[in-house]
Design a protein around this motif. Structure first.
Motif, PDB file in Angstrom:
ATOM      1  N   PHE A 167       0.786  -1.255   0.010  1.00 42.22           N
ATOM      2  CA  PHE A 167      -0.004  -0.062   0.026  1.00 42.22           C
ATOM      3  C   PHE A 167       0.873   1.303  -0.082  1.00 42.22           C
ATOM      4  O   PHE A 167       0.297   2.332  -0.303  1.00 42.22           O
ATOM      5  N   ASP A 168       1.959   1.087   0.121  1.00 41.86           N
ATOM      6  CA  ASP A 168       3.139   2.432   0.456  1.00 41.86           C
ATOM      7  C   ASP A 168       3.559   2.610  -0.960  1.00 41.86           C
ATOM      8  O   ASP A 168       4.510   3.699  -1.228  1.00 41.86           O
ATOM      9  N   VAL A 169       3.354   1.860  -2.248  1.00 39.71           N
ATOM     10  CA  VAL A 169       4.031   2.231  -3.333  1.00 39.71           C
ATOM     11  C   VAL A 169       3.279   3.438  -4.013  1.00 39.71           C
ATOM     12  O   VAL A 169       2.137   3.565  -3.809  1.00 39.71           O
ATOM     13  N   GLY A 170       4.311   4.212  -4.530  1.00 36.45           N
ATOM     14  CA  GLY A 170       3.911   5.787  -5.111  1.00 36.45           C
ATOM     15  C   GLY A 170       3.477   6.634  -4.026  1.00 36.45           C
ATOM     16  O   GLY A 170       3.055   7.693  -4.448  1.00 36.45           O
ATOM     17  N   VAL A 171       3.863   6.649  -2.777  1.00 36.80           N
ATOM     18  CA  VAL A 171       3.556   7.443  -1.914  1.00 36.80           C
ATOM     19  C   VAL A 171       4.621   7.977  -0.935  1.00 36.80           C
ATOM     20  O   VAL A 171       5.627   6.857  -1.036  1.00 36.80           O
ATOM     21  N   PRO A 172       4.896   8.922  -0.366  1.00 35.06           N
ATOM     22  CA  PRO A 172       6.088   9.205   0.348  1.00 35.06           C
ATOM     23  C   PRO A 172       6.196   8.607   1.620  1.00 35.06           C
ATOM     24  O   PRO A 172       5.258   7.561   1.978  1.00 35.06           O
ATOM     25  N   PRO A 173       7.442   8.104   2.018  1.00 37.67           N
ATOM     26  CA  PRO A 173       7.889   7.332   2.875  1.00 37.67           C
ATOM     27  C   PRO A 173       7.015   7.953   4.104  1.00 37.67           C
ATOM     28  O   PRO A 173       6.867   8.838   4.632  1.00 37.67           O
ATOM     29  N   ASP A 174       6.530   6.942   5.119  1.00 34.53           N
ATOM     30  CA  ASP A 174       5.522   7.161   6.301  1.00 34.53           C
ATOM     31  C   ASP A 174       6.643   7.301   7.572  1.00 34.53           C
ATOM     32  O   ASP A 174       7.331   6.266   8.047  1.00 34.53           O
ATOM     33  N   PRO A 175       6.909   8.504   8.002  1.00 33.87           N
ATOM     34  CA  PRO A 175       7.935   8.782   9.111  1.00 33.87           C
ATOM     35  C   PRO A 175       7.456   7.947  10.448  1.00 33.87           C
ATOM     36  O   PRO A 175       8.211   7.725  11.270  1.00 33.87           O
ATOM     37  N   ASN A 176       6.183   7.306  10.510  1.00 34.50           N
ATOM     38  CA  ASN A 176       5.860   6.571  11.688  1.00 34.50           C
ATOM     39  C   ASN A 176       6.008   5.320  11.304  1.00 34.50           C
ATOM     40  O   ASN A 176       5.653   4.485  12.357  1.00 34.50           O
ATOM     41  N   ALA A 177       6.406   4.728  10.272  1.00 29.95           N
ATOM     42  CA  ALA A 177       6.668   3.372   9.894  1.00 29.95           C
ATOM     43  C   ALA A 177       7.998   2.844  10.748  1.00 29.95           C
ATOM     44  O   ALA A 177       8.920   3.582  10.864  1.00 29.95           O
ATOM     45  N   PRO A 178       7.860   1.427  11.046  1.00 26.90           N
ATOM     46  CA  PRO A 178       9.184   0.828  11.332  1.00 26.90           C
ATOM     47  C   PRO A 178      10.260   1.049  10.374  1.00 26.90           C
ATOM     48  O   PRO A 178       9.913   1.100   9.139  1.00 26.90           O
ATOM     49  N   ASP A 179      11.554   0.875  10.965  1.00 26.95           N
ATOM     50  CA  ASP A 179      12.607   1.006  10.028  1.00 26.95           C
ATOM     51  C   ASP A 179      12.610  -0.292   9.068  1.00 26.95           C
ATOM     52  O   ASP A 179      12.326  -1.190   9.340  1.00 26.95           O
ATOM     53  N   PRO A 180      12.525   0.112   7.743  1.00 32.74           N
ATOM     54  CA  PRO A 180      12.454  -0.865   6.648  1.00 32.74           C
ATOM     55  C   PRO A 180      13.267  -2.112   6.849  1.00 32.74           C
ATOM     56  O   PRO A 180      12.970  -3.205   6.697  1.00 32.74           O
ATOM     57  N   ALA A 181      14.451  -1.869   7.267  1.00 35.06           N
ATOM     58  CA  ALA A 181      15.456  -3.004   7.605  1.00 35.06           C
ATOM     59  C   ALA A 181      14.666  -3.996   8.483  1.00 35.06           C
ATOM     60  O   ALA A 181      15.042  -5.210   8.323  1.00 35.06           O
ATOM     61  N   THR A 182      13.976  -3.533   9.542  1.00 37.26           N
ATOM     62  CA  THR A 182      13.536  -4.371  10.533  1.00 37.26           C
ATOM     63  C   THR A 182      12.295  -5.109   9.892  1.00 37.26           C
ATOM     64  O   THR A 182      12.247  -6.352  10.209  1.00 37.26           O
ATOM     65  N   LEU A 183      11.833  -4.468   9.038  1.00 37.59           N
ATOM     66  CA  LEU A 183      10.402  -5.398   8.311  1.00 37.59           C
ATOM     67  C   LEU A 183      11.156  -6.306   7.299  1.00 37.59           C
ATOM     68  O   LEU A 183      10.442  -7.428   7.068  1.00 37.59           O
ATOM     69  N   ALA A 184      12.334  -6.201   6.765  1.00 36.95           N
ATOM     70  CA  ALA A 184      13.028  -6.987   5.693  1.00 36.95           C
ATOM     71  C   ALA A 184      13.687  -8.212   6.190  1.00 36.95           C
ATOM     72  O   ALA A 184      13.895  -9.298   5.669  1.00 36.95           O
ATOM     73  N   LEU A 185      14.231  -8.030   7.398  1.00 37.34           N
ATOM     74  CA  LEU A 185      15.127  -9.085   7.877  1.00 37.34           C
ATOM     75  C   LEU A 185      14.575 -10.297   8.020  1.00 37.34           C
ATOM     76  O   LEU A 185      15.257 -11.527   7.793  1.00 37.34           O
ATOM     77  N   PRO A 186      13.116 -10.501   8.576  1.00 40.17           N
ATOM     78  CA  PRO A 186      12.642 -12.045   8.561  1.00 40.17           C
ATOM     79  C   PRO A 186      12.600 -12.674   7.389  1.00 40.17           C
ATOM     80  O   PRO A 186      12.843 -13.745   7.199  1.00 40.17           O
ATOM     81  N   SER A 187      12.406 -11.932   6.251  1.00 38.39           N
ATOM     82  CA  SER A 187      12.319 -12.596   4.877  1.00 38.39           C
ATOM     83  C   SER A 187      13.762 -12.655   4.258  1.00 38.39           C
ATOM     84  O   SER A 187      13.830 -13.877   3.815  1.00 38.39           O
ATOM     85  N   LEU A 188      14.833 -12.048   4.746  1.00 36.73           N
ATOM     86  CA  LEU A 188      16.151 -12.492   4.517  1.00 36.73           C
ATOM     87  C   LEU A 188      16.509 -13.805   5.378  1.00 36.73           C
ATOM     88  O   LEU A 188      17.152 -14.612   4.644  1.00 36.73           O
ATOM     89  N   ALA A 189      16.152 -13.802   6.510  1.00 36.64           N
ATOM     90  CA  ALA A 189      16.504 -14.945   7.461  1.00 36.64           C
ATOM     91  C   ALA A 189      15.593 -16.464   6.831  1.00 36.64           C
ATOM     92  O   ALA A 189      16.413 -17.327   6.823  1.00 36.64           O
ATOM     93  N   VAL A 190      14.464 -16.065   6.516  1.00 32.41           N
ATOM     94  CA  VAL A 190      13.740 -17.347   6.012  1.00 32.41           C
ATOM     95  C   VAL A 190      14.317 -17.878   4.748  1.00 32.41           C
ATOM     96  O   VAL A 190      14.279 -19.251   4.422  1.00 32.41           O
ATOM     97  N   THR A 191      14.606 -16.904   3.771  1.00 35.02           N
ATOM     98  CA  THR A 191      15.684 -17.125   2.539  1.00 35.02           C
ATOM     99  C   THR A 191      16.773 -17.933   3.008  1.00 35.02           C
ATOM    100  O   THR A 191      16.931 -19.177   2.403  1.00 35.02           O
TER     101      THR A 191
END
Length: 522
Positions: free
Chosen positions: A253-277
């Protein structure tokens, strides 16, 4: 990107009881498809009759025989002046079993933007399904096959697969051009017009209605309830169509919109997917954990210890000892060397990770599905055609779909079917019509729809091996969008962006079936 400007204003009439009426907001600019004014108007009678191909079939779903009618064909839609502006091509599957108008109907589309609906059609929901030699890392050269789909949800809902303008066989008509529809709200409004026409043609206004969108299609599914309802401050018309359920497949849902300053750090959201890979490719110590257990463990670590450390690093408060300790844990979870994490300041982007994880084997993993691999060397650099997942399964899907068109549905068209039209994505306008806040997440559109329709339920589905729309990222976007979470169901699968590949189609279809049946029982 260009901004489409309407040439017709919307007149808003307000009735005020006070002696001094309150100031009214400026009239909105409706999507261009509603307002195209032609020097030489075109009428429906000026265009050829819509093509339609009707066939009758019998299949078996969940062990039970089912007869159904398939209708593949064109539907003209018009603008507010009654001029034809597009011919939608869709595939409708309706059960022949005795039923009333209350049988659910499910409107299905993929994303892109610029993608036709063959992926959900042939991958999991339709009555026929692609047959690959294997569902992970399949051969991308013939032969390919088509089988009856025992997992199809046609047993609980009639299905309508929609190809938006510029995709499949759908094209602009009259004085319109395909790019008139290449924006968030113009696209949604055109699909709403198609749905309105379909409900009228088949007498299904009283049917429970479901939307299923994948990838960018989740943005369309989030915006569509607004277009289906209509209103003076959005598109200037009142359709009054509500939906019972929205099923989101790999949402972003955040495609094409400015980054949300209230969102968690993108690295923290990506890490579980890196790990399960790394778990999948045996690059770490699995510690006896399943993929789901491992993902959940890393997700908790990412949201707590990793997030705190990144925050301290951003403020300059993270000591060298703490950084080294964290890099060791990141190594244990991802298999990448400690020094790689140290050099990257504890942040390794997903695209870099995909190239580093199996570099010693000369391989990179897929962005759309990190279970898939191709050699690192020789890549042409195309983000789709050279992606290890897309380049492996696309040829089978396209071939199977074209075989089904000819042999099963008896469709003959004068032009080729366009699975993905990338030129639409390159010109896509993500800005919104006036009257809507700039830059808000599209999840807010869905939250608005849920406020308007208290019975509306949402199912959010994600694949653990999707390196784009990660499960953690999608859940975060939904939660931050303000959706009433008591009416939201989250489902994750051991699959990728097309989360019905790799042995998960049956479970996904059953979850959709359960979701629909739960609505019928209300």
């Amino acid at each position: 990107m260009r901004k489409i400007v309407s040439s017709m204003a919307v007149l808003i009439c307000a009735v005020a009881s006070a002696a001094e009426p309150p100031a009214q907001p400026a009239p909105p600019t409706p999507p261009a498809i509603m307002a195209r004014v032609s020097q030489k108007p075109v009428a429906l009678s000026d265009l050829p009759a819509p093509r339609e191909f009707v066939t009758h079939h019998r299949t078996k779903i969940r062990g039970k025989a089912l007869s159904y009618t398939a209708t593949a064909g064109e539907t003209y839609i018009t603008n507010i002046a009654g001029e034809p502006i597009a011919r939608f091509f869709s595939f409708s599957y309706m059960s022949d079993e005795p039923r009333d108008a209350g049988r659910p109907v499910m409107f299905v589309f993929n994303g892109g933007p610029g993608s036709a609906s063959l992926w959900l059609h042939m991958g999991v929901l339709g009555p026929q399904r692609v047959a690959l030699d294997q569902e992970v890392n399949p051969s991308n050269t013939p032969p390919f096959g088509v089988n009856d789909n025992a997992f199809s949800v046609l047993d609980v809902a009639d299905l309508v697969f929609i190809d938006p303008v510029g995709t499949g066989f759908s094209r602009a008509a009259g004085n319109a051009v395909d790019t008139d529809f290449a924006s968030v709200d113009a696209d949604a409004d055109s699909v709403a017009r198609f749905i309105e026409a379909w409900l009228t043609k088949y007498g299904r206004w009283n049917s429970p209605k479901y939307l299923v969108g994948e990838s960018y299609g989740t943005i369309r599914a989030a915006v569509l309830p607004r277009a289906l309802m209509g209103g003076p401050m959005y598109n200037g018309v009142m359709r009054g169509i509500t939906v019972d359920g929205v099923i989101l497949v790999a949402p972003g849902f955040d495609v094409g919109v400015p980054p949300d300053p209230n969102a968690p750090d993108p690295a923290t959201l990506a890490l579980p997917s890196l790990a399960v890979t790394a778990w999948y490719h045996n690059k770490i110590d699995r510690k006896g954990l399943s993929a789901v257990q491992f993902y959940d463990e890393v997700k908790t670590f990412a949201a707590t210890e990793y997030a705190v450390a990144l925050g301290k690093q951003g403020s300059g408060a993270l000591s060298d000892t703490e950084k080294q300790s964290l890099a060791l844990k990141l190594h244990d979870y991802t298999g990448l060397p400690v020094d790689a994490w140290m050099r990257a300041d504890l942040r390794i982007p997903k695209n870099e990770f995909r190239k580093q994880l199996l570099a010693s084997q000369g391989l990179e993993v897929g962005a759309y599905d990190s279970r898939y691999t191709l050699p690192l060397a020789g890549s042409g650099g195309d983000p789709v055609a050279d992606d290890p997942a897309m380049t492996r399964y696309v040829p089978g899907f396209v071939a199977a779909f074209n075989m089904m068109l000819r042999d099963h549905l008896k469709v003959t068209m004068p032009v080729a079917y366009s699975p993905i039209t990338f030129s639409l994505a390159f010109t896509w306008d993500f800005s919104r019509v006036s009257g809507l806040p700039k830059g808000q997440s599209f999840a807010v559109d869905l939250a608005t729809a849920m406020r308007r329709t208290p019975a509306l339920r949402v199912m959010v589905t994600s694949g653990y091996y999707d390196m784009g729309a990660t499960p953690a990222g999608s859940q975060s976007q939904v939660e931050r969008g303000g959706l009433p979470l008591e009416r939201v169901t989250f489902k994750n699968y051991e699959s990728g962006h097309m989360l019905y590949l790799g042995g998960t189609a049956e479970r996904f279809a059953d979850d959709v079936r359960t979701f629909v049946l739960a609505g019928n029982s209300r």
